[in-house]
Design an enzyme around this catalytic site. Sequence first.
Site, PDB file in Angstrom:
ATOM      1  N   HIS A  12       0.833  -1.199   0.000  1.00 14.37           N
ATOM      2  CA  HIS A  12       0.000   0.000   0.000  1.00 14.37           C
ATOM      3  C   HIS A  12       0.877   1.263   0.000  1.00 14.37           C
ATOM      4  O   HIS A  12       0.748   2.127  -0.870  1.00 14.37           O
ATOM      5  CB  HIS A  12      -0.918  -0.024   1.230  1.00 14.37           C
ATOM      6  CG  HIS A  12      -1.843   1.137   1.327  1.00 14.37           C
ATOM      7  ND1 HIS A  12      -3.147   1.076   0.906  1.00 14.37           N
ATOM      8  CD2 HIS A  12      -1.679   2.403   1.777  1.00 14.37           C
ATOM      9  CE1 HIS A  12      -3.734   2.250   1.093  1.00 14.37           C
ATOM     10  NE2 HIS A  12      -2.859   3.077   1.622  1.00 14.37           N
ATOM     11  N   GLU A  13       1.779   1.330   0.952  1.00 11.88           N
ATOM     12  CA  GLU A  13       2.614   2.538   1.062  1.00 11.88           C
ATOM     13  C   GLU A  13       3.571   2.639  -0.132  1.00 11.88           C
ATOM     14  O   GLU A  13       3.869   3.740  -0.601  1.00 11.88           O
ATOM     15  CB  GLU A  13       3.385   2.560   2.384  1.00 11.88           C
ATOM     16  CG  GLU A  13       2.500   2.547   3.651  1.00 11.88           C
ATOM     17  CD  GLU A  13       1.444   3.650   3.698  1.00 11.88           C
ATOM     18  OE1 GLU A  13       1.611   4.692   3.037  1.00 11.88           O
ATOM     19  OE2 GLU A  13       0.420   3.459   4.401  1.00 11.88           O
ATOM     20  N   HIS A  49       1.726   4.380  -2.846  1.00 11.50           N
ATOM     21  CA  HIS A  49       1.784   5.839  -2.659  1.00 11.50           C
ATOM     22  C   HIS A  49       3.168   6.359  -3.078  1.00 11.50           C
ATOM     23  O   HIS A  49       3.296   7.393  -3.725  1.00 11.50           O
ATOM     24  CB  HIS A  49       1.560   6.199  -1.190  1.00 11.50           C
ATOM     25  CG  HIS A  49       0.132   6.151  -0.730  1.00 11.50           C
ATOM     26  ND1 HIS A  49      -0.864   6.879  -1.326  1.00 11.50           N
ATOM     27  CD2 HIS A  49      -0.462   5.484   0.292  1.00 11.50           C
ATOM     28  CE1 HIS A  49      -2.014   6.659  -0.681  1.00 11.50           C
ATOM     29  NE2 HIS A  49      -1.800   5.817   0.297  1.00 11.50           N
ATOM     30  N   GLU A 106      -4.799   7.617  -3.216  1.00 10.12           N
ATOM     31  CA  GLU A 106      -5.264   6.361  -2.637  1.00 10.12           C
ATOM     32  C   GLU A 106      -5.490   5.311  -3.733  1.00 10.12           C
ATOM     33  O   GLU A 106      -5.342   4.115  -3.492  1.00 10.12           O
ATOM     34  CB  GLU A 106      -6.535   6.620  -1.823  1.00 10.12           C
ATOM     35  CG  GLU A 106      -6.876   5.551  -0.816  1.00 10.12           C
ATOM     36  CD  GLU A 106      -5.835   5.357   0.287  1.00 10.12           C
ATOM     37  OE1 GLU A 106      -4.930   6.197   0.467  1.00 10.12           O
ATOM     38  OE2 GLU A 106      -5.932   4.315   0.963  1.00 10.12           O
TER      39      GLU A 106
HETATM   40 ZN    ZN Z   1      -3.243   5.168   1.713  1.00 13.76          ZN
END
Ligand code: ZN
Length: 503
Positions: A267-268, A271, A297
């Site tokens: 997830h990170e 980003h 997101e």
């Molecule tokens: Zn996030």
Amino acid sequence: MDPRQAYSELLRRVRESALLESCANLLGWDERTYMPHLGSAHRAEQMALLARLGHEMLTAPIIGELLATVEASPLVGDADSDAAANVREIRRNYNRAVKLPKELVEELARVTTRAQQVWQEARQANNFAAFGPWLEKVVALVRQKAQAIGYPNVPYDALLDEYEPGATTAEITTLFAALRAELVPLISAIIASGRKPHRDWLQGAYPIEQQQRFGREAAAAIGFNFDAGRLDVTTHPFCSGIGPGDCRITTRYYPHHFSESFFGILHEAGHGIYEQGLPAEHFGTPLGTAASLGLHESQSRLWENQVGRSRPFWEYFFPRAQQAFPAALGAVRLDDFLFAVNDVQPSFIRVEADEATYNMHIILRFELEQALVNGDLKPADVPGAWNEKFQQLFNLTPPTDTQGCLQDIHWSMGGLGYFPTYTLGNLYAAQFMEQARRDLPGLEDEFRAGRFQGLKGWLNDKIHRVGQRYRAGDLCQRVTGRPLSHQPLMAYLRGKYESLYGI
Ligand code: ZN
């Protein structure tokens, strides 16, 4: 002043304030990773100083004068030009900043700092009564903020616009209603199927050192550049783009849990790949800035879920996971593992929710926030309203407020208007991925071979390099040929769960 000169002076000033902000970001990263805890009071002073200087730079009357000069010139005549996009977004930020009275900004900062502390204690003690008066203060200030900024239709528009420039409450209401209408029956069918994966394997022996190695390997494979980034440990994971060549991502490890840190890293890293893909030559200006929180997101959830929970991804990574964690996964079959990481289970806590029920958590918050901002819901009545809505949406009632309306930090920070960006992220991710599959045939074979550069390059070209040239909704239209819709996400979820649950 000559408009060209005015434009370059405007960019110089905006870049300078972005440099200052990136210093604050670095201090913020340090605060949440390595700072000794006794340093927090001094750090707060450093951060407050930088925030004040940055605010002064961005709200200086000269910015308004430079903007007016450029806006009246042919420089912004072509709406697709660099100058037009930069000026459009600098104007938006400037207007939002100067419309807020200084006293209101200070009062918000003061109240939300205290409200966060009270919220933390209230959540731990399951004591909404302690937090209620502070929520009331925060909501009152946030309502004043919306009035000061102004809005096209409803006050909530002004709040939403902070996180998702250009999005409106009406649009999101329509989008979420369509999503809900199809998602509820899908979740019901999953529950009615009676099938449940074994999840015990995800809670076996996962030595932290191995998790670090495996997580790093996966982050690098999907395209997070460790020569221009770091992965460190923190309590609440985040990604911070410091500037060109420097992006920090964080995670946390539990020796007996696999999913939390692994999917957190994907997830990170998603980003981070967005931040690393922004055009360095435009650093500090809108063209070098991410389009919106929803779009940000979408990049994290695309890698975490669309790719990271897919069969082709695990056809490559599962044998490696078995090698890294032989005690936990050595005897597990790929199919069973895949079912376990894609389990759908209605639960009370948003951050623990699966891909399907997650959006129901957001719909609930979106509705309650609007009622708070309109004045239809009194802050003191939040626990009752929360539980009632939770029952409607999930057929469950939270046993405590800690597992209900006290679970999230957002409201104590004054972040009303933020929650919808999470589901927008899921929707954008699905729609982009659907388009990527069309544009890049054979994508899944690439994944099976552990190659992700094709998709990463596509995202770099279509989304990351664009910065804020287009608003998120316009960018989606350009990339996918149609406005954001609930259909790609529903098609993706149905495709996945129909085979897993035999529905
Ligand atoms: Zn996030």
